[in-house]
Design a protein around this motif. Structure first.
Motif, PDB file in Angstrom:
ATOM      1  N   ASN A  76      -3.855 -11.861   1.171  1.00  0.00           N
ATOM      2  CA  ASN A  76      -4.465 -11.888   2.499  1.00  0.00           C
ATOM      3  C   ASN A  76      -3.594 -11.256   3.567  1.00  0.00           C
ATOM      4  O   ASN A  76      -3.986 -11.181   4.714  1.00  0.00           O
ATOM      5  CB  ASN A  76      -4.846 -13.324   2.894  1.00  0.00           C
ATOM      6  N   THR A  77      -2.370 -10.791   3.209  1.00  0.00           N
ATOM      7  CA  THR A  77      -1.568 -10.053   4.185  1.00  0.00           C
ATOM      8  C   THR A  77      -2.027  -8.609   4.284  1.00  0.00           C
ATOM      9  O   THR A  77      -1.609  -7.883   5.160  1.00  0.00           O
ATOM     10  CB  THR A  77      -0.074 -10.057   3.815  1.00  0.00           C
ATOM     11  N   MET A  78      -2.880  -8.179   3.333  1.00  0.00           N
ATOM     12  CA  MET A  78      -3.311  -6.795   3.309  1.00  0.00           C
ATOM     13  C   MET A  78      -4.695  -6.674   3.944  1.00  0.00           C
ATOM     14  O   MET A  78      -5.613  -7.399   3.580  1.00  0.00           O
ATOM     15  CB  MET A  78      -3.390  -6.294   1.855  1.00  0.00           C
ATOM     16  N   PRO A  79      -4.882  -5.740   4.904  1.00  0.00           N
ATOM     17  CA  PRO A  79      -6.205  -5.536   5.487  1.00  0.00           C
ATOM     18  C   PRO A  79      -7.211  -5.207   4.394  1.00  0.00           C
ATOM     19  O   PRO A  79      -6.909  -4.465   3.451  1.00  0.00           O
ATOM     20  CB  PRO A  79      -5.990  -4.347   6.428  1.00  0.00           C
ATOM     21  N   ALA A  80      -8.434  -5.723   4.529  1.00  0.00           N
ATOM     22  CA  ALA A  80      -9.457  -5.537   3.504  1.00  0.00           C
ATOM     23  C   ALA A  80      -9.733  -4.076   3.225  1.00  0.00           C
ATOM     24  O   ALA A  80     -10.007  -3.671   2.093  1.00  0.00           O
ATOM     25  CB  ALA A  80     -10.741  -6.258   3.930  1.00  0.00           C
ATOM     26  N   SER A  81      -9.622  -3.235   4.274  1.00  0.00           N
ATOM     27  CA  SER A  81      -9.959  -1.826   4.117  1.00  0.00           C
ATOM     28  C   SER A  81      -8.991  -1.099   3.204  1.00  0.00           C
ATOM     29  O   SER A  81      -9.268  -0.003   2.738  1.00  0.00           O
ATOM     30  CB  SER A  81      -9.982  -1.140   5.486  1.00  0.00           C
ATOM     31  N   THR A  82      -7.822  -1.704   2.902  1.00  0.00           N
ATOM     32  CA  THR A  82      -6.851  -1.014   2.057  1.00  0.00           C
ATOM     33  C   THR A  82      -6.896  -1.508   0.610  1.00  0.00           C
ATOM     34  O   THR A  82      -6.276  -0.917  -0.252  1.00  0.00           O
ATOM     35  CB  THR A  82      -5.419  -1.227   2.579  1.00  0.00           C
ATOM     36  N   LEU A  83      -7.643  -2.580   0.349  1.00  0.00           N
ATOM     37  CA  LEU A  83      -7.589  -3.184  -0.973  1.00  0.00           C
ATOM     38  C   LEU A  83      -8.314  -2.351  -2.021  1.00  0.00           C
ATOM     39  O   LEU A  83      -8.103  -2.537  -3.207  1.00  0.00           O
ATOM     40  CB  LEU A  83      -8.172  -4.600  -0.921  1.00  0.00           C
TER      41      LEU A  83
ATOM     42  N   GLN B   8       8.627  -5.863  16.090  1.00  0.00           N
ATOM     43  CA  GLN B   8       7.949  -4.979  15.140  1.00  0.00           C
ATOM     44  C   GLN B   8       6.440  -5.118  15.286  1.00  0.00           C
ATOM     45  O   GLN B   8       5.944  -6.129  15.795  1.00  0.00           O
ATOM     46  CB  GLN B   8       8.356  -5.332  13.709  1.00  0.00           C
ATOM     47  N   LYS B   9       5.729  -4.119  14.826  1.00  0.00           N
ATOM     48  CA  LYS B   9       4.272  -4.211  14.819  1.00  0.00           C
ATOM     49  C   LYS B   9       3.803  -4.898  13.546  1.00  0.00           C
ATOM     50  O   LYS B   9       4.417  -4.765  12.483  1.00  0.00           O
ATOM     51  CB  LYS B   9       3.651  -2.824  14.945  1.00  0.00           C
ATOM     52  N   ASN B  10       2.695  -5.629  13.670  1.00  0.00           N
ATOM     53  CA  ASN B  10       2.169  -6.397  12.542  1.00  0.00           C
ATOM     54  C   ASN B  10       1.019  -5.647  11.860  1.00  0.00           C
ATOM     55  O   ASN B  10       0.784  -4.469  12.136  1.00  0.00           O
ATOM     56  CB  ASN B  10       1.746  -7.798  13.007  1.00  0.00           C
TER      57      ASN B  10
ATOM     58  N   LYS C  50      11.566 -11.590   7.212  1.00  0.00           N
ATOM     59  CA  LYS C  50      10.337 -11.254   7.932  1.00  0.00           C
ATOM     60  C   LYS C  50      10.333  -9.783   8.347  1.00  0.00           C
ATOM     61  O   LYS C  50       9.293  -9.127   8.340  1.00  0.00           O
ATOM     62  CB  LYS C  50      10.178 -12.148   9.166  1.00  0.00           C
ATOM     63  N   SER C  51      11.507  -9.248   8.696  1.00  0.00           N
ATOM     64  CA  SER C  51      11.579  -7.847   9.126  1.00  0.00           C
ATOM     65  C   SER C  51      11.170  -6.908   8.000  1.00  0.00           C
ATOM     66  O   SER C  51      10.504  -5.893   8.236  1.00  0.00           O
ATOM     67  CB  SER C  51      12.998  -7.510   9.606  1.00  0.00           C
ATOM     68  N   LEU C  52      11.557  -7.218   6.767  1.00  0.00           N
ATOM     69  CA  LEU C  52      11.177  -6.389   5.625  1.00  0.00           C
ATOM     70  C   LEU C  52       9.669  -6.442   5.397  1.00  0.00           C
ATOM     71  O   LEU C  52       9.028  -5.414   5.125  1.00  0.00           O
ATOM     72  CB  LEU C  52      11.922  -6.851   4.368  1.00  0.00           C
ATOM     73  N   GLU C  53       9.092  -7.623   5.517  1.00  0.00           N
ATOM     74  CA  GLU C  53       7.647  -7.766   5.340  1.00  0.00           C
ATOM     75  C   GLU C  53       6.876  -6.992   6.406  1.00  0.00           C
ATOM     76  O   GLU C  53       5.867  -6.333   6.104  1.00  0.00           O
ATOM     77  CB  GLU C  53       7.255  -9.245   5.388  1.00  0.00           C
ATOM     78  N   GLN C  54       7.354  -7.048   7.644  1.00  0.00           N
ATOM     79  CA  GLN C  54       6.632  -6.396   8.732  1.00  0.00           C
ATOM     80  C   GLN C  54       6.558  -4.879   8.559  1.00  0.00           C
ATOM     81  O   GLN C  54       5.577  -4.248   8.980  1.00  0.00           O
ATOM     82  CB  GLN C  54       7.287  -6.731  10.083  1.00  0.00           C
ATOM     83  N   ILE C  55       7.574  -4.286   7.959  1.00  0.00           N
ATOM     84  CA  ILE C  55       7.531  -2.840   7.703  1.00  0.00           C
ATOM     85  C   ILE C  55       6.269  -2.494   6.928  1.00  0.00           C
ATOM     86  O   ILE C  55       5.555  -1.536   7.254  1.00  0.00           O
ATOM     87  CB  ILE C  55       8.784  -2.389   6.919  1.00  0.00           C
ATOM     88  N   PHE C  56       5.961  -3.292   5.928  1.00  0.00           N
ATOM     89  CA  PHE C  56       4.821  -2.988   5.059  1.00  0.00           C
ATOM     90  C   PHE C  56       3.496  -3.498   5.632  1.00  0.00           C
ATOM     91  O   PHE C  56       2.450  -2.900   5.371  1.00  0.00           O
ATOM     92  CB  PHE C  56       5.100  -3.528   3.657  1.00  0.00           C
ATOM     93  N   HIS C  57       3.538  -4.565   6.405  1.00  0.00           N
ATOM     94  CA  HIS C  57       2.321  -4.975   7.114  1.00  0.00           C
ATOM     95  C   HIS C  57       1.847  -3.853   8.025  1.00  0.00           C
ATOM     96  O   HIS C  57       0.661  -3.510   8.065  1.00  0.00           O
ATOM     97  CB  HIS C  57       2.585  -6.242   7.933  1.00  0.00           C
ATOM     98  N   TYR C  58       2.780  -3.280   8.776  1.00  0.00           N
ATOM     99  CA  TYR C  58       2.410  -2.196   9.688  1.00  0.00           C
ATOM    100  C   TYR C  58       2.010  -0.941   8.909  1.00  0.00           C
ATOM    101  O   TYR C  58       1.107  -0.206   9.321  1.00  0.00           O
ATOM    102  CB  TYR C  58       3.568  -1.893  10.633  1.00  0.00           C
ATOM    103  N   ALA C  59       2.655  -0.701   7.777  1.00  0.00           N
ATOM    104  CA  ALA C  59       2.280   0.448   6.950  1.00  0.00           C
ATOM    105  C   ALA C  59       0.838   0.330   6.465  1.00  0.00           C
ATOM    106  O   ALA C  59       0.090   1.313   6.457  1.00  0.00           O
ATOM    107  CB  ALA C  59       3.238   0.569   5.763  1.00  0.00           C
TER     108      ALA C  59
END
Length: 412
Positions: free
Chosen positions: A30-37, A276-278, A385-394
Protein backbone atom coordinates in the motif's frame (compact mmCIF):
# COMPACT_ATOMS: atom_id res chain seq x y z
CA UNK A 1 28.95 -12.65 -33.67
CA UNK A 2 30.56 -13.28 -30.27
CA UNK A 3 29.68 -9.73 -29.15
CA UNK A 4 26.05 -10.26 -30.12
CA UNK A 5 25.97 -13.53 -28.14
CA UNK A 6 27.47 -11.83 -25.07
CA UNK A 7 24.91 -9.03 -25.26
CA UNK A 8 22.06 -11.58 -25.45
CA UNK A 9 23.48 -13.42 -22.43
CA UNK A 10 23.72 -10.17 -20.47
CA UNK A 11 20.17 -9.18 -21.38
CA UNK A 12 18.96 -12.62 -20.31
CA UNK A 13 20.66 -12.18 -16.91
CA UNK A 14 19.07 -8.74 -16.61
CA UNK A 15 15.62 -10.19 -17.28
CA UNK A 16 16.17 -12.76 -14.52
CA UNK A 17 17.27 -10.03 -12.14
CA UNK A 18 14.15 -8.00 -12.93
CA UNK A 19 11.87 -10.92 -12.15
CA UNK A 20 13.84 -11.78 -8.99
CA UNK A 21 13.73 -8.16 -7.79
CA UNK A 22 9.99 -7.94 -8.33
CA UNK A 23 9.33 -11.18 -6.46
CA UNK A 24 11.47 -10.16 -3.48
CA UNK A 25 9.57 -6.95 -2.65
CA UNK A 26 9.10 -6.90 1.12
CA UNK A 27 7.70 -3.41 1.75
CA UNK A 28 3.92 -3.08 2.26
CA UNK A 29 2.23 -2.89 -1.14
CA UNK A 30 0.00 0.00 0.00
CA UNK A 31 3.02 2.34 -0.09
CA UNK A 32 2.90 2.11 -3.88
CA UNK A 33 0.39 4.24 -5.85
CA UNK A 34 -2.17 2.02 -7.58
CA UNK A 35 -1.27 3.45 -10.98
CA UNK A 36 2.23 1.94 -10.74
CA UNK A 37 1.27 -1.57 -9.67
CA UNK A 38 0.48 -2.69 -13.22
CA UNK A 39 4.02 -1.96 -14.43
CA UNK A 40 5.12 -5.16 -16.25
CA UNK A 41 8.74 -4.81 -15.11
CA UNK A 42 10.10 -3.32 -11.89
CA UNK A 43 10.78 0.42 -11.89
CA UNK A 44 14.40 1.36 -12.44
CA UNK A 45 16.23 4.04 -10.44
CA UNK A 46 19.79 5.09 -11.24
CA UNK A 47 21.97 6.85 -8.67
CA UNK A 48 23.81 9.38 -10.81
CA UNK A 49 27.46 10.16 -10.07
CA UNK A 50 30.74 10.55 -11.95
CA UNK A 51 33.48 8.08 -12.76
CA UNK A 52 36.87 8.17 -11.06
CA UNK A 53 38.88 7.53 -14.22
CA UNK A 54 39.68 3.96 -13.11
CA UNK A 55 36.60 2.07 -14.34
CA UNK A 56 34.83 2.88 -11.08
CA UNK A 57 32.90 5.79 -9.55
CA UNK A 58 33.02 8.58 -6.98
CA UNK A 59 30.59 9.15 -4.11
CA UNK A 60 29.58 7.80 -0.73
CA UNK A 61 29.56 4.07 -1.39
CA UNK A 62 28.03 3.21 1.96
CA UNK A 63 25.13 5.51 1.21
CA UNK A 64 24.73 4.09 -2.30
CA UNK A 65 24.74 0.55 -0.89
CA UNK A 66 21.97 1.42 1.58
CA UNK A 67 19.89 3.01 -1.18
CA UNK A 68 20.27 -0.05 -3.41
CA UNK A 69 19.25 -2.43 -0.61
CA UNK A 70 16.18 -0.39 0.33
CA UNK A 71 15.15 0.01 -3.31
CA UNK A 72 15.36 -3.72 -3.94
CA UNK A 73 13.15 -4.39 -0.92
CA UNK A 74 10.60 -1.95 -2.37
CA UNK A 75 10.57 -3.61 -5.78
CA UNK A 76 13.05 -1.45 -7.68
CA UNK A 77 16.05 -2.18 -9.84
CA UNK A 78 18.72 0.20 -8.45
CA UNK A 79 22.27 0.79 -9.57
CA UNK A 80 24.99 3.44 -9.65
CA UNK A 81 25.33 5.22 -13.00
CA UNK A 82 28.34 7.38 -13.90
CA UNK A 83 27.40 10.31 -16.15
CA UNK A 84 29.81 9.02 -18.79
CA UNK A 85 27.64 5.89 -19.16
CA UNK A 86 24.32 7.74 -19.35
CA UNK A 87 22.91 7.48 -22.88
CA UNK A 88 19.27 8.51 -23.11
CA UNK A 89 18.73 6.83 -26.48
CA UNK A 90 19.76 3.35 -25.33
CA UNK A 91 17.74 0.54 -23.81
CA UNK A 92 20.66 -0.62 -21.69
CA UNK A 93 23.51 1.23 -19.98
CA UNK A 94 26.57 0.18 -18.00
CA UNK A 95 26.05 0.66 -14.28
CA UNK A 96 27.47 -0.61 -11.01
CA UNK A 97 25.64 -3.02 -8.71
CA UNK A 98 26.64 -4.17 -5.25
CA UNK A 99 27.26 -7.90 -4.96
CA UNK A 100 26.29 -9.02 -1.46
CA UNK A 101 28.05 -12.39 -1.79
CA UNK A 102 31.48 -10.87 -2.53
CA UNK A 103 30.84 -7.50 -0.85
CA UNK A 104 32.12 -5.73 -3.92
CA UNK A 105 30.94 -3.50 -6.75
CA UNK A 106 30.78 -4.81 -10.27
CA UNK A 107 29.87 -3.27 -13.59
CA UNK A 108 26.91 -4.77 -15.43
CA UNK A 109 24.66 -3.96 -18.34
CA UNK A 110 21.46 -2.56 -16.81
CA UNK A 111 18.08 -1.39 -18.13
CA UNK A 112 17.87 2.34 -18.78
CA UNK A 113 16.41 4.23 -15.77
CA UNK A 114 12.93 5.61 -15.30
CA UNK A 115 14.16 7.79 -12.40
CA UNK A 116 17.53 9.48 -11.97
CA UNK A 117 18.57 10.38 -8.43
CA UNK A 118 21.35 12.94 -8.69
CA UNK A 119 24.19 12.30 -6.23
CA UNK A 120 27.04 13.86 -8.21
CA UNK A 121 29.45 14.57 -5.34
CA UNK A 122 30.70 18.10 -6.03
CA UNK A 123 29.88 21.38 -7.71
CA UNK A 124 33.08 21.17 -9.73
CA UNK A 125 31.88 17.93 -11.31
CA UNK A 126 28.42 19.35 -11.94
CA UNK A 127 29.92 22.37 -13.73
CA UNK A 128 31.68 20.24 -16.35
CA UNK A 129 30.10 20.94 -19.77
CA UNK A 130 29.47 17.27 -20.54
CA UNK A 131 27.76 16.82 -17.17
CA UNK A 132 25.63 19.97 -17.51
CA UNK A 133 24.47 18.95 -20.98
CA UNK A 134 23.36 15.50 -19.83
CA UNK A 135 21.56 16.88 -16.77
CA UNK A 136 19.70 19.30 -19.04
CA UNK A 137 18.80 16.49 -21.43
CA UNK A 138 17.42 14.45 -18.52
CA UNK A 139 15.21 17.36 -17.44
CA UNK A 140 13.75 17.60 -20.95
CA UNK A 141 13.30 13.86 -21.55
CA UNK A 142 9.61 12.86 -21.83
CA UNK A 143 9.99 9.47 -20.14
CA UNK A 144 12.74 10.01 -17.56
CA UNK A 145 12.38 11.95 -14.31
CA UNK A 146 15.34 13.49 -12.50
CA UNK A 147 15.11 15.19 -9.15
CA UNK A 148 17.56 17.51 -7.40
CA UNK A 149 19.34 18.40 -10.64
CA UNK A 150 21.90 20.81 -9.16
CA UNK A 151 23.63 21.95 -5.97
CA UNK A 152 22.30 25.18 -4.46
CA UNK A 153 24.25 28.43 -4.69
CA UNK A 154 24.16 30.06 -1.24
CA UNK A 155 23.70 33.58 -2.56
CA UNK A 156 20.92 32.56 -4.93
CA UNK A 157 19.31 30.56 -2.14
CA UNK A 158 18.93 33.56 0.15
CA UNK A 159 17.65 35.68 -2.73
CA UNK A 160 14.85 33.15 -3.26
CA UNK A 161 13.98 33.16 0.43
CA UNK A 162 13.78 36.97 0.56
CA UNK A 163 11.24 36.94 -2.27
CA UNK A 164 8.48 35.45 -0.09
CA UNK A 165 6.80 36.93 2.99
CA UNK A 166 6.50 33.43 4.47
CA UNK A 167 10.30 32.98 4.62
CA UNK A 168 11.66 36.54 4.75
CA UNK A 169 11.41 36.85 8.55
CA UNK A 170 13.47 33.68 9.08
CA UNK A 171 16.41 34.79 6.93
CA UNK A 172 19.38 36.64 8.51
CA UNK A 173 20.55 39.81 6.76
CA UNK A 174 22.77 38.49 3.95
CA UNK A 175 24.88 40.13 1.25
CA UNK A 176 27.58 39.17 -1.18
CA UNK A 177 31.07 39.81 0.17
CA UNK A 178 32.70 41.83 -2.61
CA UNK A 179 34.55 44.74 -1.00
CA UNK A 180 35.90 46.19 2.24
CA UNK A 181 33.19 48.85 2.06
CA UNK A 182 30.50 46.18 1.99
CA UNK A 183 32.03 44.47 5.01
CA UNK A 184 32.22 47.80 6.88
CA UNK A 185 28.56 48.52 6.12
CA UNK A 186 27.51 45.14 7.55
CA UNK A 187 29.65 45.67 10.68
CA UNK A 188 27.95 49.02 11.27
CA UNK A 189 24.61 47.16 11.44
CA UNK A 190 25.73 43.93 13.13
CA UNK A 191 28.63 43.52 15.54
CA UNK A 192 28.97 39.81 14.71
CA UNK A 193 29.07 38.36 11.18
CA UNK A 194 29.49 35.02 9.46
CA UNK A 195 31.47 34.72 6.22
CA UNK A 196 30.51 31.67 4.15
CA UNK A 197 31.76 30.35 0.80
CA UNK A 198 29.00 30.40 -1.82
CA UNK A 199 29.94 26.85 -2.83
CA UNK A 200 30.89 25.60 0.63
CA UNK A 201 30.04 22.21 2.11
CA UNK A 202 30.03 20.73 5.64
CA UNK A 203 31.28 23.93 7.27
CA UNK A 204 34.46 24.17 5.20
CA UNK A 205 35.78 27.73 4.77
CA UNK A 206 33.45 29.41 7.30
CA UNK A 207 34.79 32.43 9.21
CA UNK A 208 33.33 34.85 11.75
CA UNK A 209 34.06 38.55 12.19
CA UNK A 210 33.33 40.59 15.30
CA UNK A 211 34.00 44.20 16.28
CA UNK A 212 34.75 45.25 19.86
CA UNK A 213 35.44 49.00 20.11
CA UNK A 214 36.69 48.78 23.70
CA UNK A 215 39.63 46.52 22.75
CA UNK A 216 43.07 47.69 21.60
CA UNK A 217 42.69 45.27 18.68
CA UNK A 218 38.98 45.73 18.01
CA UNK A 219 38.56 43.44 14.98
CA UNK A 220 38.53 39.68 15.48
CA UNK A 221 38.47 37.03 12.76
CA UNK A 222 37.86 33.38 13.67
CA UNK A 223 38.74 30.84 11.01
CA UNK A 224 37.26 27.33 11.00
CA UNK A 225 39.87 24.63 10.59
CA UNK A 226 39.40 20.85 10.71
CA UNK A 227 38.04 20.38 14.24
CA UNK A 228 38.92 23.70 15.83
CA UNK A 229 39.24 27.39 14.96
CA UNK A 230 42.07 29.89 14.99
CA UNK A 231 41.73 33.60 15.88
CA UNK A 232 43.29 36.62 14.22
CA UNK A 233 43.05 40.08 15.84
CA UNK A 234 43.56 43.34 14.01
CA UNK A 235 43.79 47.05 14.84
CA UNK A 236 42.25 48.14 11.54
CA UNK A 237 39.58 47.01 9.15
CA UNK A 238 42.08 47.23 6.29
CA UNK A 239 44.39 44.66 7.89
CA UNK A 240 41.40 42.45 8.69
CA UNK A 241 40.27 42.61 5.05
CA UNK A 242 43.73 41.61 3.82
CA UNK A 243 43.64 38.51 6.05
CA UNK A 244 40.13 37.64 4.85
CA UNK A 245 41.30 37.92 1.25
CA UNK A 246 44.20 35.60 2.01
CA UNK A 247 41.90 33.02 3.58
CA UNK A 248 39.17 33.11 0.92
CA UNK A 249 41.62 33.11 -2.00
CA UNK A 250 39.49 33.34 -5.15
CA UNK A 251 36.31 31.83 -3.72
CA UNK A 252 33.03 33.77 -3.75
CA UNK A 253 31.63 34.48 -0.28
CA UNK A 254 28.50 35.80 1.37
CA UNK A 255 28.48 37.84 4.59
CA UNK A 256 25.66 37.14 6.99
CA UNK A 257 24.30 38.68 10.16
CA UNK A 258 25.32 36.74 13.27
CA UNK A 259 22.40 35.71 15.49
CA UNK A 260 22.60 35.46 19.29
CA UNK A 261 21.67 31.81 19.61
CA UNK A 262 20.37 29.79 22.49
CA UNK A 263 23.21 27.65 23.82
CA UNK A 264 23.84 24.47 25.76
CA UNK A 265 26.54 24.84 28.40
CA UNK A 266 28.01 27.78 26.46
CA UNK A 267 28.13 25.85 23.19
CA UNK A 268 26.03 26.76 20.17
CA UNK A 269 23.76 24.25 18.46
CA UNK A 270 21.42 24.14 15.52
CA UNK A 271 18.55 21.96 14.40
CA UNK A 272 18.95 19.77 11.31
CA UNK A 273 15.80 19.11 9.31
CA UNK A 274 15.47 16.57 6.53
CA UNK A 275 12.61 17.42 4.18
CA UNK A 276 11.55 15.04 1.40
CA UNK A 277 8.61 14.56 -0.90
CA UNK A 278 6.28 11.64 -0.26
CA UNK A 279 4.33 9.33 -2.57
CA UNK A 280 1.86 12.13 -3.26
CA UNK A 281 4.58 14.54 -4.34
CA UNK A 282 4.18 16.71 -1.23
CA UNK A 283 6.92 18.02 1.05
CA UNK A 284 7.11 16.23 4.39
CA UNK A 285 9.44 16.41 7.40
CA UNK A 286 11.34 13.13 7.47
CA UNK A 287 13.09 13.99 10.72
CA UNK A 288 14.48 16.73 12.93
CA UNK A 289 17.83 16.27 14.65
CA UNK A 290 20.31 18.55 16.40
CA UNK A 291 24.05 19.20 16.23
CA UNK A 292 26.05 20.66 19.13
CA UNK A 293 29.20 22.62 18.23
CA UNK A 294 32.57 21.33 19.33
CA UNK A 295 34.27 23.16 22.19
CA UNK A 296 36.75 24.88 19.84
CA UNK A 297 34.62 25.02 16.69
CA UNK A 298 32.56 27.85 15.17
CA UNK A 299 30.26 25.42 13.33
CA UNK A 300 28.15 22.48 14.47
CA UNK A 301 29.12 20.10 11.66
CA UNK A 302 30.20 16.69 12.93
CA UNK A 303 33.34 16.59 10.68
CA UNK A 304 34.33 19.90 12.36
CA UNK A 305 33.98 18.56 15.89
CA UNK A 306 30.19 18.77 16.29
CA UNK A 307 28.10 16.18 18.13
CA UNK A 308 24.71 14.60 17.47
CA UNK A 309 22.12 15.43 20.14
CA UNK A 310 18.37 15.27 20.75
CA UNK A 311 16.61 18.59 19.92
CA UNK A 312 14.37 18.37 23.00
CA UNK A 313 17.34 17.96 25.34
CA UNK A 314 19.13 21.04 24.01
CA UNK A 315 16.03 23.23 23.86
CA UNK A 316 14.90 22.37 27.40
CA UNK A 317 18.20 23.70 28.70
CA UNK A 318 17.23 27.25 27.68
CA UNK A 319 13.41 27.01 27.54
CA UNK A 320 10.69 25.28 29.53
CA UNK A 321 9.01 22.12 28.24
CA UNK A 322 6.06 23.87 26.56
CA UNK A 323 8.31 26.45 24.93
CA UNK A 324 10.62 23.73 23.63
CA UNK A 325 7.67 21.84 22.12
CA UNK A 326 6.40 25.01 20.41
CA UNK A 327 9.88 25.76 19.03
CA UNK A 328 10.03 22.29 17.47
CA UNK A 329 6.62 22.86 15.85
CA UNK A 330 7.82 26.23 14.57
CA UNK A 331 11.02 24.68 13.22
CA UNK A 332 9.06 22.05 11.31
CA UNK A 333 6.70 24.67 9.88
CA UNK A 334 9.61 26.92 8.89
CA UNK A 335 11.42 24.03 7.18
CA UNK A 336 8.37 23.13 5.09
CA UNK A 337 7.76 26.76 4.07
CA UNK A 338 11.43 27.13 3.18
CA UNK A 339 11.46 23.97 1.04
CA UNK A 340 8.41 25.12 -0.92
CA UNK A 341 9.91 28.57 -1.53
CA UNK A 342 13.29 27.17 -2.61
CA UNK A 343 11.57 24.91 -5.12
CA UNK A 344 9.50 27.83 -6.46
CA UNK A 345 12.58 30.03 -6.71
CA UNK A 346 14.78 27.40 -8.33
CA UNK A 347 12.15 26.45 -10.93
CA UNK A 348 13.47 22.89 -10.69
CA UNK A 349 11.92 19.59 -9.68
CA UNK A 350 13.28 18.97 -6.18
CA UNK A 351 12.69 15.87 -4.11
CA UNK A 352 14.66 16.42 -0.93
CA UNK A 353 16.84 18.84 0.97
CA UNK A 354 18.35 19.23 4.41
CA UNK A 355 18.31 22.44 6.40
CA UNK A 356 20.31 24.04 9.22
CA UNK A 357 18.00 26.00 11.53
CA UNK A 358 19.08 28.24 14.40
CA UNK A 359 17.09 29.10 17.53
CA UNK A 360 17.80 32.47 19.13
CA UNK A 361 17.51 33.32 22.81
CA UNK A 362 13.89 34.46 22.31
CA UNK A 363 12.84 31.21 20.65
CA UNK A 364 12.73 32.53 17.08
CA UNK A 365 13.77 30.11 14.31
CA UNK A 366 16.27 31.15 11.62
CA UNK A 367 17.26 29.49 8.35
CA UNK A 368 21.06 29.34 8.02
CA UNK A 369 21.53 26.81 5.26
CA UNK A 370 19.77 24.46 2.84
CA UNK A 371 21.47 21.60 1.01
CA UNK A 372 20.21 20.07 -2.23
CA UNK A 373 22.05 16.80 -1.60
CA UNK A 374 21.66 15.93 2.07
CA UNK A 375 24.41 14.08 3.83
CA UNK A 376 23.45 10.84 5.56
CA UNK A 377 21.59 11.42 8.84
CA UNK A 378 23.04 9.26 11.61
CA UNK A 379 19.84 9.07 13.64
CA UNK A 380 18.55 5.53 12.81
CA UNK A 381 14.83 6.44 12.66
CA UNK A 382 15.52 9.37 10.33
CA UNK A 383 17.91 7.33 8.20
CA UNK A 384 15.44 4.50 7.57
CA UNK A 385 12.56 6.80 6.71
CA UNK A 386 14.80 8.88 4.43
CA UNK A 387 15.67 5.81 2.34
CA UNK A 388 12.00 4.87 2.01
CA UNK A 389 11.00 8.38 0.96
CA UNK A 390 13.40 8.32 -1.99
CA UNK A 391 11.40 5.48 -3.49
CA UNK A 392 7.98 6.75 -2.42
CA UNK A 393 8.68 9.91 -4.39
CA UNK A 394 10.12 7.88 -7.28
CA UNK A 395 6.82 5.98 -7.54
CA UNK A 396 4.98 9.29 -7.66
CA UNK A 397 7.24 10.65 -10.41
CA UNK A 398 6.78 7.50 -12.51
CA UNK A 399 3.00 7.66 -12.26
CA UNK A 400 2.99 11.34 -13.13
CA UNK A 401 5.35 10.88 -16.08
CA UNK A 402 3.37 7.94 -17.42
CA UNK A 403 0.15 9.91 -17.29
CA UNK A 404 1.76 12.85 -19.08
CA UNK A 405 3.25 10.69 -21.85
CA UNK A 406 0.39 8.28 -22.58
CA UNK A 407 0.31 7.84 -26.31
CA UNK A 408 3.76 9.43 -26.80
CA UNK A 409 6.30 7.24 -28.59
CA UNK A 410 9.93 7.91 -27.64
CA UNK A 411 12.97 6.55 -29.49
CA UNK A 412 15.47 5.08 -27.02
Amino acid sequence: MANLKNKRLKRTSISKQLVRSASQTTEPINTMPASTLSTPLPPVLAILTVDNGKRSFLGNRGNFRDIIRKGQKMGFIVYVLPVKQLFLNREYVKGFVYAEDSRSWREELMPAPHIIYNRIPSRNHERLPEVRSKLLACKKHPKISIFNPYFFNKWQLFKWLRESKTTLAAVPHTKRLTSINGLEGMLQKHSHLYLKPVSGKAGKGIMTVSHHLENALPYRLKIQQNRKSSTYRSASLKKLWLRIQKERQNDSYIVQQGITLASYHDRNYDLRALIQKNNKGRWEITGLGARLAGALSITTHVPRGGRIEEPEKLLRHAFNEDQAANIILLARKTALQTARQIERGSKNKLGEMSMDLGVDVKGNVWVFEANAKPMKFDEPHIRQKSLEQIFHYAYYLMAKKRKATEGVVVER
